[in-house]
Scaffold this active site. Structure first.
Site, PDB file in Angstrom:
ATOM      1  CE1 TYR A  82      62.746  57.937  24.753  1.00  0.00           C
ATOM      2  CE2 TYR A  82      64.713  56.709  24.457  1.00  0.00           C
ATOM      3  CZ  TYR A  82      63.736  57.715  24.153  1.00  0.00           C
ATOM      4  OH  TYR A  82      64.797  58.532  23.080  1.00  0.00           O
ATOM      5  CG  ASP A 136      49.140  65.471  23.543  1.00  0.00           C
ATOM      6  OD1 ASP A 136      50.071  64.256  23.192  1.00  0.00           O
ATOM      7  OD2 ASP A 136      49.249  65.401  24.849  1.00  0.00           O
ATOM      8  CB  SER A 166      58.073  73.382  17.897  1.00  0.00           C
ATOM      9  OG  SER A 166      58.780  72.682  18.481  1.00  0.00           O
ATOM     10  NE  ARG A 167      61.527  70.082  22.490  1.00  0.00           N
ATOM     11  CZ  ARG A 167      61.692  69.701  24.093  1.00  0.00           C
ATOM     12  NH1 ARG A 167      63.212  70.016  23.862  1.00  0.00           N
ATOM     13  NH2 ARG A 167      61.472  68.717  24.128  1.00  0.00           N
ATOM     14  CB  ILE A 202      65.796  64.943  15.346  1.00  0.00           C
ATOM     15  CG1 ILE A 202      67.492  64.164  16.569  1.00  0.00           C
ATOM     16  CG2 ILE A 202      65.798  63.868  14.268  1.00  0.00           C
ATOM     17  CD1 ILE A 202      67.213  63.141  17.378  1.00  0.00           C
ATOM     18  CE  LYS A 233      61.615  57.618  21.051  1.00  0.00           C
ATOM     19  NZ  LYS A 233      60.988  57.903  19.978  1.00  0.00           N
ATOM     20  N   GLY A 258      58.310  63.381  20.927  1.00  0.00           N
ATOM     21  CA  GLY A 258      59.116  61.690  22.138  1.00  0.00           C
ATOM     22  C   GLY A 258      58.854  63.118  23.363  1.00  0.00           C
ATOM     23  CB  ALA A 299      60.995  64.585  15.145  1.00  0.00           C
ATOM     24  CB  SER A 340      66.009  56.036  20.868  1.00  0.00           C
ATOM     25  OG  SER A 340      67.712  55.688  21.714  1.00  0.00           O
TER      26      SER A 340
END
Length: 179
Positions: free
Chosen positions: A149, A57, A11-12, A14, A153, A86, A84, A136
């Protein structure tokens, strides 16, 4: 018949850019997002028609299973999966509450595992498809204030490499991008 692409976190950011690119290239796109309104708005902005939006979710196994069952019934087999979705909440480890650690690990790592497992059920019959997990650079290099984080990743990198070896013989490609 156009190939079906599922974009988790589509939805947004990347994921939104990837969903747009796939639609421009002629794919039928399923936009997954925790927020149904955001998913619908992103889907409606895609060129072409016959796209789908679902609220999911990815950190919750039941929601992933339900979403992919809906996708299979209404759209058919998945050709492409892009993970994507995250979250990142920068914080020094000593100040990071355990519930935030769990949330990041569940969304960034477990979510990709769950969606890959769900998508592979249709990718393996007939064999073929592609999965792209969005990692990442922080997962490789680390960064102060991003230890949790970074761990999520880094785990995604190991998961992606292992899964690629598991499904290579079935003509399914699995790759990791590190923006």
């Amino acid at each position: 018949m156009s190939r079906l692409a599922v974009v988790c976190g589509g939805s947004r950011g990347i994921g939104g850019a990837v969903a747009l690119l796939l639609a421009e290239r002629g794919c039928r796109v399923v936009v997954l997002s925790r927020d149904q309104d955001s998913a619908r708005a992103a889907m409606e902005a895609l060129p072409g028609g016959d796209h789908l939006s679902l609220s999911c979710d990815v950190s919750k196994e039941q929601e992933v299973q339900r979403s992919f069952e809906t996708i299979q019934k209404t759209c058919g087999s998945v050709s492409y999966l892009v993970n994507a979705a995250g979250i990142n909440r920068d914080s020094l480890l000593l100040r990071t509450p355990p519930d935030l650690m769990v949330s990041m690990l569940h969304t960034n790592l477990l979510g990709s595992m769950l969606t890959c497992r769900a998508a592979l059920r249709s990718m393996l019959r007939p064999p073929g498809g592609a999965i792209v997990n969005i990692g990442s650079v922080v997962g490789l290099k680390g960064n102060a204030g991003q230890s949790v984080y970074s761990a999520s990743k880094s785990g995604l990198q190991g998961f992606t490499r292992s899964l690629a070896k598991e499904v290579a013989s079935r003509n399914v490609r699995v790759n990791l991008l590190l923006p």
